[in-house]
Write a protein that holds these residues in place. Structure first.
Motif, PDB file in Angstrom:
ATOM      1  N   UNK A 192      -5.745   2.577  -1.132  1.00 60.41           N
ATOM      2  CA  UNK A 192      -6.082   1.161  -1.518  1.00 60.41           C
ATOM      3  C   UNK A 192      -7.601   1.412  -2.178  1.00 60.41           C
ATOM      4  N   UNK A 193      -8.421   1.893  -1.473  1.00 62.15           N
ATOM      5  CA  UNK A 193      -9.688   2.174  -2.037  1.00 62.15           C
ATOM      6  C   UNK A 193     -10.078   2.830  -3.040  1.00 62.15           C
ATOM      7  N   UNK A 194      -9.094   3.938  -3.493  1.00 60.72           N
ATOM      8  CA  UNK A 194      -9.158   4.958  -4.195  1.00 60.72           C
ATOM      9  C   UNK A 194      -8.769   4.194  -5.727  1.00 60.72           C
ATOM     10  N   UNK A 195      -7.608   3.579  -5.720  1.00 59.07           N
ATOM     11  CA  UNK A 195      -7.370   2.733  -7.001  1.00 59.07           C
ATOM     12  C   UNK A 195      -8.178   1.822  -7.344  1.00 59.07           C
ATOM     13  N   UNK A 207      -4.972   3.305   3.504  1.00 53.46           N
ATOM     14  CA  UNK A 207      -6.284   2.682   3.107  1.00 53.46           C
ATOM     15  C   UNK A 207      -6.995   3.500   2.406  1.00 53.46           C
ATOM     16  N   UNK A 208      -7.061   4.670   2.178  1.00 50.07           N
ATOM     17  CA  UNK A 208      -7.627   5.509   1.271  1.00 50.07           C
ATOM     18  C   UNK A 208      -7.090   5.603  -0.146  1.00 50.07           C
ATOM     19  N   UNK A 255     -12.383  -0.497  12.059  1.00 52.49           N
ATOM     20  CA  UNK A 255     -11.677   0.549  12.336  1.00 52.49           C
ATOM     21  C   UNK A 255     -10.391   0.499  11.574  1.00 52.49           C
ATOM     22  N   UNK A 256      -9.696   1.818  11.374  1.00 50.76           N
ATOM     23  CA  UNK A 256      -8.400   1.724  10.627  1.00 50.76           C
ATOM     24  C   UNK A 256      -7.421   2.676  11.486  1.00 50.76           C
ATOM     25  N   UNK A 282       0.936  -1.044   0.171  1.00 54.23           N
ATOM     26  CA  UNK A 282       0.094   0.060   0.235  1.00 54.23           C
ATOM     27  C   UNK A 282       0.829   1.253   0.067  1.00 54.23           C
ATOM     28  N   UNK A 283       1.984   1.140   0.157  1.00 53.48           N
ATOM     29  CA  UNK A 283       2.997   2.330   0.222  1.00 53.48           C
ATOM     30  C   UNK A 283       3.049   3.378  -0.876  1.00 53.48           C
TER      31      UNK A 283
END
Length: 228
Positions: free
Chosen positions: A203-206, A200-201, A191-192, A40-41
């Motif tokens: 991860x969701x965005x892509x 995580x943002x 919870x994150x 995720x980096x």
């Protein structure tokens, strides 16, 4: 281990928990955690760099979390919450992380965790990505209106609290839809941790960006994660 990286990419696409990923990949939970954040980096930086036309912006709040960080939680003298918990105060407060989402009508998107809803912080997110001729649509936020004036872009506000949802072509339905999908997706994690929220943002965005074209493949995600 590298032979399992496609399986790790699939675990990310499936949105499984760290424990489930460890079981699926047959590795220690600590390894599954390390692999997740290695993958995720780079995707957290895969954001829109330029937007033109009609662009929507709105903020959303997520409960701050020290999940998995007992020492940090002790330093804050806060008892642990179960399954994410709830804020003690309603609305925005110091208990919340503020995420500004900016999205154009084609689905191009960027987001940023901001420290405060003021002109300086909001303009710092908006100014680098908005073309001079972009038209910004927001809710009735005075802070976003001030940021629009500061960077000199045309601005139209929708007063949703007064029952207003659209004025001709001006609305924020797309960015609000993004908020809704993001929060629904995050619920699976109970919870994150705030320290990892930007990852995580990303991860969701892509994945959300690829949704219209049939979804993200494991090889594409692996390529993105490794920066190839």
């Amino acid at each position: 281990y590298r032979l399992r990286w496609l399986d790790q990419a699939q675990a990310l696409l499936d949105g499984v928990s760290i424990t489930q990923a460890a079981q699926r990949l047959e590795v220690a939970r600590s390894t599954a955690f390390r692999w997740r954040h290695r993958f995720l980096a780079l995707p957290q930086h895969a954001k829109a760099a330029h937007m033109s036309g009609i662009v929507e912006a709105d903020e959303t709040c997520l409960l701050k979390s020290c999940k998995g960080q007992r020492q940090k939680r002790r330093q804050q003298a806060r008892v642990p919450r179960r399954r994410g918990g709830r804020a003690r105060q309603r609305g925005m407060s110091s208990e919340q992380d503020i995420v500004l989402v900016v999205r154009d009508r084609s689905g191009v998107c960027t987001d940023q965790v901001v420290q405060a809803l003021d002109t300086a912080h909001l303009a710092a997110v908006l100014q680098p990505v908005l073309a001079p001729d972009a038209v910004l649509c927001t809710d009735g936020s005075s802070a976003l209106a001030a940021a629009a004036r500061h960077i000199g872009v045309e601005h139209h506000a929708i007063n949703a609290s007064a029952g207003q949802h659209r004025i001709g072509p001006w609305h924020i339905n797309n960015v609000n839809g993004h908020h809704s999908r993001l929060k629904n997706w995050l619920r699976r994690f109970n919870g994150v941790a705030s320290d990892y929220l930007a990852r995580y943002l990303g991860w969701f965005r892509v994945q959300d960006r690829a949704r219209a074209s049939g979804g993200l493949s494991t090889t594409t995600l692996l390529t993105l994660a490794l920066g190839i």
